[in-house]
Write a protein that holds these residues in place. Sequence first.
Motif, PDB file in Angstrom:
ATOM      1  N   TYR A  89      -9.330   4.360  43.760  1.00 46.40           N
ATOM      2  CA  TYR A  89      -9.063   3.474  42.622  1.00 46.40           C
ATOM      3  C   TYR A  89      -8.065   4.070  41.635  1.00 46.40           C
ATOM      4  O   TYR A  89      -8.141   3.832  40.426  1.00 46.40           O
ATOM      5  CB  TYR A  89     -10.356   3.108  41.884  1.00 46.40           C
ATOM      6  CG  TYR A  89     -11.441   2.528  42.749  1.00 46.40           C
ATOM      7  CD1 TYR A  89     -11.145   1.834  43.930  1.00 46.40           C
ATOM      8  CD2 TYR A  89     -12.786   2.665  42.409  1.00 46.40           C
ATOM      9  CE1 TYR A  89     -12.150   1.302  44.722  1.00 46.40           C
ATOM     10  CE2 TYR A  89     -13.792   2.127  43.203  1.00 46.40           C
ATOM     11  CZ  TYR A  89     -13.468   1.461  44.356  1.00 46.40           C
ATOM     12  OH  TYR A  89     -14.459   0.933  45.160  1.00 46.40           O
ATOM     13  N   SER A  90      -7.105   4.820  42.156  1.00 47.38           N
ATOM     14  CA  SER A  90      -6.109   5.433  41.260  1.00 47.38           C
ATOM     15  C   SER A  90      -4.723   5.431  41.879  1.00 47.38           C
ATOM     16  O   SER A  90      -4.035   6.450  41.883  1.00 47.38           O
ATOM     17  CB  SER A  90      -6.520   6.874  40.938  1.00 47.38           C
ATOM     18  OG  SER A  90      -6.734   7.625  42.142  1.00 47.38           O
ATOM     19  N   ASN A 459     -14.397   8.221  42.504  1.00 43.57           N
ATOM     20  CA  ASN A 459     -13.863   7.118  41.707  1.00 43.57           C
ATOM     21  C   ASN A 459     -13.013   7.711  40.592  1.00 43.57           C
ATOM     22  O   ASN A 459     -13.538   8.266  39.624  1.00 43.57           O
ATOM     23  CB  ASN A 459     -15.002   6.274  41.134  1.00 43.57           C
ATOM     24  CG  ASN A 459     -14.525   5.030  40.398  1.00 43.57           C
ATOM     25  OD1 ASN A 459     -13.413   4.989  39.885  1.00 43.57           O
ATOM     26  ND2 ASN A 459     -15.368   4.009  40.333  1.00 43.57           N
ATOM     27  N   ASN A 460     -11.706   7.589  40.725  1.00 43.29           N
ATOM     28  CA  ASN A 460     -10.776   8.168  39.747  1.00 43.29           C
ATOM     29  C   ASN A 460     -10.240   7.142  38.761  1.00 43.29           C
ATOM     30  O   ASN A 460      -9.182   7.342  38.170  1.00 43.29           O
ATOM     31  CB  ASN A 460      -9.595   8.824  40.488  1.00 43.29           C
ATOM     32  CG  ASN A 460      -9.970  10.123  41.159  1.00 43.29           C
ATOM     33  OD1 ASN A 460     -10.850  10.845  40.688  1.00 43.29           O
ATOM     34  ND2 ASN A 460      -9.308  10.428  42.267  1.00 43.29           N
ATOM     35  N   SER A 461     -10.965   6.034  38.584  1.00 37.77           N
ATOM     36  CA  SER A 461     -10.463   4.975  37.705  1.00 37.77           C
ATOM     37  C   SER A 461     -10.781   5.221  36.238  1.00 37.77           C
ATOM     38  O   SER A 461     -10.418   4.408  35.385  1.00 37.77           O
ATOM     39  CB  SER A 461     -11.055   3.633  38.126  1.00 37.77           C
ATOM     40  OG  SER A 461     -12.440   3.554  37.810  1.00 37.77           O
ATOM     41  N   ILE A 464     -13.117   2.405  34.790  1.00 38.45           N
ATOM     42  CA  ILE A 464     -12.638   1.028  34.732  1.00 38.45           C
ATOM     43  C   ILE A 464     -13.170   0.202  35.902  1.00 38.45           C
ATOM     44  O   ILE A 464     -13.676  -0.903  35.725  1.00 38.45           O
ATOM     45  CB  ILE A 464     -11.095   1.001  34.713  1.00 38.45           C
ATOM     46  CG1 ILE A 464     -10.574   1.595  33.406  1.00 38.45           C
ATOM     47  CG2 ILE A 464     -10.573  -0.432  34.890  1.00 38.45           C
ATOM     48  CD1 ILE A 464      -9.066   1.749  33.357  1.00 38.45           C
ATOM     49  N   VAL A 465     -13.069   0.749  37.106  1.00 35.50           N
ATOM     50  CA  VAL A 465     -13.480   0.013  38.304  1.00 35.50           C
ATOM     51  C   VAL A 465     -14.900   0.387  38.670  1.00 35.50           C
ATOM     52  O   VAL A 465     -15.248   1.572  38.766  1.00 35.50           O
ATOM     53  CB  VAL A 465     -12.534   0.311  39.486  1.00 35.50           C
ATOM     54  CG1 VAL A 465     -12.975  -0.463  40.725  1.00 35.50           C
ATOM     55  CG2 VAL A 465     -11.099  -0.022  39.122  1.00 35.50           C
ATOM     56  N   THR A 467     -17.856   1.204  40.948  1.00 36.84           N
ATOM     57  CA  THR A 467     -18.023   1.707  42.308  1.00 36.84           C
ATOM     58  C   THR A 467     -18.755   0.691  43.167  1.00 36.84           C
ATOM     59  O   THR A 467     -18.486   0.566  44.368  1.00 36.84           O
ATOM     60  CB  THR A 467     -18.786   3.042  42.285  1.00 36.84           C
ATOM     61  OG1 THR A 467     -18.033   4.000  41.532  1.00 36.84           O
ATOM     62  CG2 THR A 467     -19.015   3.571  43.687  1.00 36.84           C
ATOM     63  N   ALA A 471     -12.512  -2.393  43.866  1.00 34.43           N
ATOM     64  CA  ALA A 471     -11.279  -2.884  43.235  1.00 34.43           C
ATOM     65  C   ALA A 471     -11.185  -4.391  43.411  1.00 34.43           C
ATOM     66  O   ALA A 471     -11.373  -4.906  44.509  1.00 34.43           O
ATOM     67  CB  ALA A 471     -10.076  -2.195  43.845  1.00 34.43           C
ATOM     68  N   ASN A 500      -5.773  -4.658  34.927  1.00 30.97           N
ATOM     69  CA  ASN A 500      -6.277  -3.476  35.616  1.00 30.97           C
ATOM     70  C   ASN A 500      -6.977  -3.901  36.902  1.00 30.97           C
ATOM     71  O   ASN A 500      -7.022  -5.094  37.234  1.00 30.97           O
ATOM     72  CB  ASN A 500      -7.192  -2.639  34.705  1.00 30.97           C
ATOM     73  CG  ASN A 500      -8.431  -3.402  34.261  1.00 30.97           C
ATOM     74  OD1 ASN A 500      -9.004  -4.210  34.999  1.00 30.97           O
ATOM     75  ND2 ASN A 500      -8.853  -3.156  33.029  1.00 30.97           N
ATOM     76  N   MET A 501      -7.552  -2.960  37.601  1.00 33.22           N
ATOM     77  CA  MET A 501      -8.111  -3.230  38.920  1.00 33.22           C
ATOM     78  C   MET A 501      -9.537  -3.765  38.868  1.00 33.22           C
ATOM     79  O   MET A 501     -10.132  -4.024  39.927  1.00 33.22           O
ATOM     80  CB  MET A 501      -8.049  -1.954  39.772  1.00 33.22           C
ATOM     81  CG  MET A 501      -6.630  -1.498  40.027  1.00 33.22           C
ATOM     82  SD  MET A 501      -6.528   0.131  40.803  1.00 33.22           S
ATOM     83  CE  MET A 501      -7.201  -0.241  42.417  1.00 33.22           C
TER      84      MET A 501
END
Length: 509
Positions: A89-90, A459-461, A464-465, A467, A471, A500-501
């Motif tokens: 997610y990045s 999860n590198n968002s 925001i996203v 899990t 996305a 954003n995602m």
Amino acid sequence: MGFATSLMLSATSCTNGYEDFNQNPYAVTKDEMQRDAYSLSAALLNLEGWVIPTDVNTNQFTECLNGGSYGGYISDSNAGFAGKNFAQYSPENNWARVLFNSIIPKLFIYSNEVSNVTEDVVPLSVAQIIKVAGIHRVTDAYGPIPYSKVGKDGEITAPYDSQEEVYNLMFQQLNEAIERLTENRTNDFSSKADKVFDGKVEKWIKFANSLKLRLAMRISNVAPAKAKQMAEEAVIHEVGVMTDNADNAELTISSTNPFYVIMYEYNGGDSRVGADITTYMNGYNDPRRAAMFTQSTFAEGNGYYGLRTGIAIPDGNTAHAYSNYNVSTNSKLLWMNAAEVAFLRAEGALRGWSMGGTAKEFYEQGIRLSFAQWDVQGADAYLADKTSTPALYTDPAGLNSYTGATSSITIAWDDEATEETNLERIITQKWLANFPLGQEAWSEYRRTGYPKLMPIVVNNSGGIVSTERGARRLPYPQEERTNNLANYTSAVGLLGGPDNMATDVWWAK
């Protein structure tokens, strides 16, 4: 927008820097080139190359790293992708922008080229269908996109349409193309200009109706009346939809299949088959595995083991030991198959739409068609299996096993099951049959929640996203903020949430 207008939309893209087309005054004339279908062949074949991209780099970003990861089909096996990939997610901008910045201009450039070299309504209609086949994947990934106004009045930048407006225009364009082709159903064109159906007009009508059915199902939760109308029109049309594997839309390419290059040649393979699909098929003891995948090459316990998506990617020697896509250099590129169409009709029948049969009949037809497509026996026993469920995922490298059960869905149709259970059954089997169409799998996952997939590990968002939900869309290219700011700002308003995602597209809300 009328048929002629929609066919003649300018190739000018929504951003700067795309190729210009200049006529060489010393080259052969248009009439001379048309006599051997050279011009038409060049334009249509170029256009066909941008639905499922034949360009290897574009294909890698759109089909493997993005669609493959989010659709549960393919996982990253290059540790150098860590921290910037879709799966975690990045994605960096250079990754997330490809579907938008490459596909939109190419579809308009080459469809406009078709209109420049012929006035024949048959190839013009085919070009219209191809453009819709490509553009729907873009709007499904981002939401609102520039479409109806691309190139209008010579504009370099273009306003966005809402996703509902994009869908309405795509239906209009498909309907217009279907009508014109039906009027000319016996007027086949040069096979030199068509590497999907060899210029067979009725095949293109079936594909257009099938695509119309796919798009109708996509909007079924947000525009049910429109969805039902479009779906039923597609099925009852005098030529109809795909019903046999001979109808499958598959592109024969002159160069090496891009999936082969990505999964075998790039760094020993930048991608491997995903653990989600192998886990389902292992639990079902699915006979298609041997046709679709290679076996893993670990020292012990070799079998069909995919690499889990969204993990800390292991080193190359480990990552390359997982199962791979059984694709060859000359494999065709799948656009759509008859199995998917049968499953779409099954879901339509489940919803009470008039699809020409029962949900059970079309569900079982879809499985049989998929087995036949892969030239695999055993469909009868598979359809009768009432007990098998997706397996737990045990990572043969001992790195990323998953102890929870993703799903308890079985194979055999059950008329006594709830509608939701049978929906999961239909979508799960459609997902298996649609491999490797990751963008389509991701869209259907966002629309229905099926198939149930393993959560990612990394999860590198930045929170925001989710899990759990995954996305929901791709962010717009950063260049849109620079080159198209006013229209970009309007597009975010149409989106109805942050760019954003985690924001749902229109049909997934």
